[in-house]
Design a protein around this motif. Structure first.
Motif, PDB file in Angstrom:
ATOM      1  N   UNK A  87     -44.646  16.612 -49.261  1.00  0.00           N
ATOM      2  CA  UNK A  87     -44.016  17.815 -49.832  1.00  0.00           C
ATOM      3  C   UNK A  87     -44.491  18.098 -50.942  1.00  0.00           C
ATOM      4  N   UNK A  88     -45.918  18.769 -50.901  1.00  0.00           N
ATOM      5  CA  UNK A  88     -46.657  18.953 -52.027  1.00  0.00           C
ATOM      6  C   UNK A  88     -46.244  19.813 -53.237  1.00  0.00           C
ATOM      7  N   UNK A  89     -45.471  20.929 -52.811  1.00  0.00           N
ATOM      8  CA  UNK A  89     -44.917  21.976 -53.598  1.00  0.00           C
ATOM      9  C   UNK A  89     -43.861  21.241 -54.357  1.00  0.00           C
ATOM     10  N   UNK A  90     -43.014  20.210 -53.915  1.00  0.00           N
ATOM     11  CA  UNK A  90     -41.978  19.748 -54.751  1.00  0.00           C
ATOM     12  C   UNK A  90     -42.690  18.606 -55.688  1.00  0.00           C
ATOM     13  N   UNK A  91     -43.867  17.989 -55.084  1.00  0.00           N
ATOM     14  CA  UNK A  91     -44.609  16.868 -55.726  1.00  0.00           C
ATOM     15  C   UNK A  91     -45.196  17.610 -57.113  1.00  0.00           C
ATOM     16  N   UNK A  92     -45.711  18.985 -56.845  1.00  0.00           N
ATOM     17  CA  UNK A  92     -46.406  19.523 -57.979  1.00  0.00           C
ATOM     18  C   UNK A  92     -45.291  19.637 -59.160  1.00  0.00           C
ATOM     19  N   UNK A  93     -44.126  20.310 -58.718  1.00  0.00           N
ATOM     20  CA  UNK A  93     -43.032  20.602 -59.656  1.00  0.00           C
ATOM     21  C   UNK A  93     -42.817  19.269 -60.219  1.00  0.00           C
ATOM     22  N   UNK A  94     -42.572  18.292 -59.769  1.00  0.00           N
ATOM     23  CA  UNK A  94     -42.002  17.127 -60.346  1.00  0.00           C
ATOM     24  C   UNK A  94     -43.152  16.418 -61.187  1.00  0.00           C
ATOM     25  N   UNK A  95     -44.375  16.543 -61.043  1.00  0.00           N
ATOM     26  CA  UNK A  95     -45.364  16.187 -61.717  1.00  0.00           C
ATOM     27  C   UNK A  95     -45.336  16.824 -63.014  1.00  0.00           C
ATOM     28  N   UNK A  96     -45.393  18.096 -62.834  1.00  0.00           N
ATOM     29  CA  UNK A  96     -45.220  18.955 -63.931  1.00  0.00           C
ATOM     30  C   UNK A  96     -44.056  18.579 -64.882  1.00  0.00           C
ATOM     31  N   UNK A  97     -42.827  18.293 -64.365  1.00  0.00           N
ATOM     32  CA  UNK A  97     -41.886  17.929 -65.315  1.00  0.00           C
ATOM     33  C   UNK A  97     -42.121  16.539 -66.092  1.00  0.00           C
ATOM     34  N   UNK A  98     -42.598  15.544 -65.210  1.00  0.00           N
ATOM     35  CA  UNK A  98     -43.331  14.456 -65.700  1.00  0.00           C
ATOM     36  C   UNK A  98     -44.136  14.523 -67.085  1.00  0.00           C
ATOM     37  N   UNK A  99     -45.140  15.590 -66.923  1.00  0.00           N
ATOM     38  CA  UNK A  99     -45.974  15.720 -68.147  1.00  0.00           C
ATOM     39  C   UNK A  99     -45.536  16.540 -69.055  1.00  0.00           C
ATOM     40  N   UNK A 108     -50.216  10.714 -63.520  1.00  0.00           N
ATOM     41  CA  UNK A 108     -49.483  11.736 -63.208  1.00  0.00           C
ATOM     42  C   UNK A 108     -50.382  13.061 -63.153  1.00  0.00           C
ATOM     43  N   UNK A 109     -51.405  13.173 -64.307  1.00  0.00           N
ATOM     44  CA  UNK A 109     -52.461  14.125 -64.334  1.00  0.00           C
ATOM     45  C   UNK A 109     -53.197  14.069 -62.944  1.00  0.00           C
ATOM     46  N   UNK A 110     -53.753  12.802 -62.671  1.00  0.00           N
ATOM     47  CA  UNK A 110     -54.816  12.633 -61.589  1.00  0.00           C
ATOM     48  C   UNK A 110     -53.996  13.080 -60.186  1.00  0.00           C
ATOM     49  N   UNK A 111     -52.788  12.582 -60.084  1.00  0.00           N
ATOM     50  CA  UNK A 111     -52.179  12.832 -58.800  1.00  0.00           C
ATOM     51  C   UNK A 111     -51.737  14.301 -58.616  1.00  0.00           C
ATOM     52  N   UNK A 112     -51.360  14.831 -59.887  1.00  0.00           N
ATOM     53  CA  UNK A 112     -51.394  16.387 -59.733  1.00  0.00           C
ATOM     54  C   UNK A 112     -52.517  17.166 -59.429  1.00  0.00           C
ATOM     55  N   UNK A 113     -53.613  16.662 -60.068  1.00  0.00           N
ATOM     56  CA  UNK A 113     -54.857  17.359 -59.508  1.00  0.00           C
ATOM     57  C   UNK A 113     -55.039  17.187 -58.014  1.00  0.00           C
ATOM     58  N   UNK A 114     -54.779  16.202 -57.354  1.00  0.00           N
ATOM     59  CA  UNK A 114     -55.028  16.013 -55.935  1.00  0.00           C
ATOM     60  C   UNK A 114     -53.905  17.059 -55.368  1.00  0.00           C
ATOM     61  N   UNK A 115     -52.984  16.983 -55.689  1.00  0.00           N
ATOM     62  CA  UNK A 115     -51.863  17.940 -54.836  1.00  0.00           C
ATOM     63  C   UNK A 115     -52.294  19.436 -55.271  1.00  0.00           C
ATOM     64  N   UNK A 116     -52.828  19.666 -56.470  1.00  0.00           N
ATOM     65  CA  UNK A 116     -53.328  21.017 -56.617  1.00  0.00           C
ATOM     66  C   UNK A 116     -54.370  21.324 -55.619  1.00  0.00           C
ATOM     67  N   UNK A 117     -55.432  20.472 -55.668  1.00  0.00           N
ATOM     68  CA  UNK A 117     -56.597  20.747 -54.766  1.00  0.00           C
ATOM     69  C   UNK A 117     -56.350  20.970 -53.415  1.00  0.00           C
ATOM     70  N   UNK A 118     -55.408  20.211 -53.028  1.00  0.00           N
ATOM     71  CA  UNK A 118     -55.284  20.505 -51.600  1.00  0.00           C
ATOM     72  C   UNK A 118     -54.298  21.858 -51.355  1.00  0.00           C
ATOM     73  N   UNK A 119     -53.762  22.497 -52.521  1.00  0.00           N
ATOM     74  CA  UNK A 119     -53.031  23.861 -52.355  1.00  0.00           C
ATOM     75  C   UNK A 119     -53.807  24.684 -52.608  1.00  0.00           C
ATOM     76  N   UNK A 120     -55.138  24.577 -52.705  1.00  0.00           N
ATOM     77  CA  UNK A 120     -56.163  25.513 -52.934  1.00  0.00           C
ATOM     78  C   UNK A 120     -56.285  26.098 -54.432  1.00  0.00           C
ATOM     79  N   UNK A 121     -55.479  25.287 -55.348  1.00  0.00           N
ATOM     80  CA  UNK A 121     -55.539  25.788 -56.981  1.00  0.00           C
ATOM     81  C   UNK A 121     -56.585  25.105 -57.687  1.00  0.00           C
ATOM     82  N   UNK A 122     -57.924  25.331 -57.375  1.00  0.00           N
ATOM     83  CA  UNK A 122     -58.967  24.486 -57.753  1.00  0.00           C
ATOM     84  C   UNK A 122     -59.259  24.493 -59.320  1.00  0.00           C
ATOM     85  N   UNK A 123     -58.907  25.679 -59.998  1.00  0.00           N
ATOM     86  CA  UNK A 123     -59.163  25.645 -61.318  1.00  0.00           C
ATOM     87  C   UNK A 123     -57.901  24.930 -62.128  1.00  0.00           C
TER      88      UNK A 123
END
Length: 459
Positions: A87-99, A108-123
């Protein structure tokens, strides 16, 4: 040097959390032992994920008790459970709350980067990846069960190029020490946690090339066995493959040109292609790309030149051979090499020249799966003697502890190579799914890798 965070809640909160989750933790240990015996059991994995989710919910009890600096770890655990469940969208949301609570939590930055990459948010992914490795270069994942070894995995912050670390190195018995060596100074090499073995996870030579001197120094100074040494990876550039395999019997590698800069003109491009023996149609792909990402086929110089001008970035250009079989389908075989020995992994059969297993319609045609089963069960019979001998010779020439080759057969029974390198993805399939027949062969690859690791540790 920064390593994995080892923060804990205050004693009373930790004791209370431990009391609330003791039963769940014991259940997780039981499931971990069961998975040791049946690592591809989808039901056991589902129960493990459910238990992990329950443990994360128990962690919420700490929110009112833990000091603020510990709350980020609670939210991080919640985010990670969502990530594990896909559930990447939820993971992204909670990683951002973490940070928001702890911007210095590198994992948390590392895992968020992986999730965002898989969602096509490369920047956004690149921003958090950079932040993670500036904060921390070493990430230690302890063994889930009884630790048998500690493996240092050399990696690059920008990725490792599809080397299947998770498939090859069991989390149950192996502690993984992931080292982003491209962000680390040489002095940090001497400060690494103890390890028994090194696996060079930077399998893509395009990613490794800017680090060549750094990797060479590390490899030369390392007193532990190194799998997939940097010099072996360097030989696997796409434009070097034809020369690497040139004298092997019954092996054909289409010529390839690497463009590091745009030629002065279309005419200069045509001259460069002609000198290298690259005729149209031509396949164009960016450096460090796999799985057909941004792969284009051009039938004319005008089309190719426009694409090069538009992209204006380094790329590979190689001749396209029409490898369609007599029945009108395109076939792509994959063989994995473990310590230079060949193991069949899959056969994809597609109506399109860009053959991918997931888009080839394998599940919609039983005859395709039956043909793949025959290849997996007896690759020598499926390929023929000439091709089987050629495949074995390619493995010896690559000289990798882990690697592979994607190829097809010519009408004469020769091996037409698409690519041969360390960036070959392997993974298990759902045990009750339509591709479950592959798991026995993935298991053989894993067993062979484990046997090799044990042998290296005894040297």
């Amino acid at each position: 040097m920064p390593e994995s965070r080892d923060d804990n809640p205050n004693p009373s909160a930790a004791a209370d959390a431990g009391a609330k989750s003791a039963a769940v933790a014991e259940r997780i240990e039981d499931l971990a032992r069961a998975l040791d015996a049946a690592p591809l059991d989808a039901g056991l994995h589902a129960r493990m994920l459910a238990a992990a989710h329950e443990l994360a919910l128990a962690a919420f009890a700490m929110l009112g008790e833990a000091p603020r600096e510990q709350l980020a770890l609670v939210l991080y655990n919640v985010a990670t459970v969502y990530a594990i469940k896909g559930r990447r969208e939820a993971a992204i949301r909670w990683y951002r709350h973490t940070l928001d609570i702890d911007a210095g939590l590198a994992i948390a930055h590392q895992n968020l980067a992986v999730a965002l990459e898989r969602e096509g948010q490369r920047e956004a992914s690149a921003f958090h990846r950079e932040r993670a490795y500036r904060l921390q270069r070493v990430f230690v994942d302890g063994a889930l069960g009884e630790e048998q070894r500690r493996v240092l995995i050399l990696g690059a912050g920008k990725g490792t190029g599809n080397v299947p670390i998770d498939t090859l190195l069991s989390r149950q018995t192996t502690a993984r020490i992931r080292y982003a060596i491209d962000y680390a100074g040489q002095a940090e090499d001497a400060q690494l946690p103890p390890y028994d073995l090194v696996f060079n996870g930077i399998g893509d030579p395009d990613i490794a090339a800017p680090l060549a001197a750094r990797l060479a120094r590390f490899s030369a100074a390392c007193e532990r066995p190194v799998l997939n040494r940097p010099e072996a990876i360097e030989r696997t550039h796409r434009h070097k493959t034809a020369a690497l395999l040139a004298d092997l019997d019954d092996v054909i590698v289409p010529p390839c040109v690497r463009l590091d800069a745009r030629p002065a003109s279309a005419e200069a491009l045509a001259s460069q292609l002609a000198k290298s023996g690259v005729a149209f149609p031509v396949l164009m792909r960016p450096l460090a790309m796999h799985g057909g990402d941004n792969l284009e086929r051009h039938a004319s110089l005008d089309s190719l030149w426009r694409a090069i001008v538009d992209r204006d970035a380094p790329c590979y250009l190689n001749a396209f051979y029409d490898f369609r079989s007599p029945d009108g389908y395109y076939r792509k075989y994959r063989v994995i090499y473990v310590d230079r020995e060949a193991y069949p992994y899959h056969l994809a059969i597609s109506p399109h020249w860009m053959v991918h297993y997931f888009s080839a319609g394998m599940l919609e045609a039983q005859w395709k799966l039956d043909e793949e089963r025959r290849f997996l069960a007896d690759p020598s019979a499926a390929l023929g003697k000439r091709a089987s001998n050629a495949i074995a010779a390619i493995g010896r020439r690559l000289d990798l502890e882990y690697g592979g080759v994607d190829f097809t057969l010519t009408p004469k029974g020769e091996v037409l190579v698409f690519e041969a390198n360390a960036t070959m993805l392997t993974h298990g399939e759902a045990v009750t799914g339509p591709l479950a027949h592959k798991n026995a062969y993935v298991g053989r690859i894993i067993e062979a890798f484990e046997k090799m690791v044990r042998a290296r540790l005894l040297r």
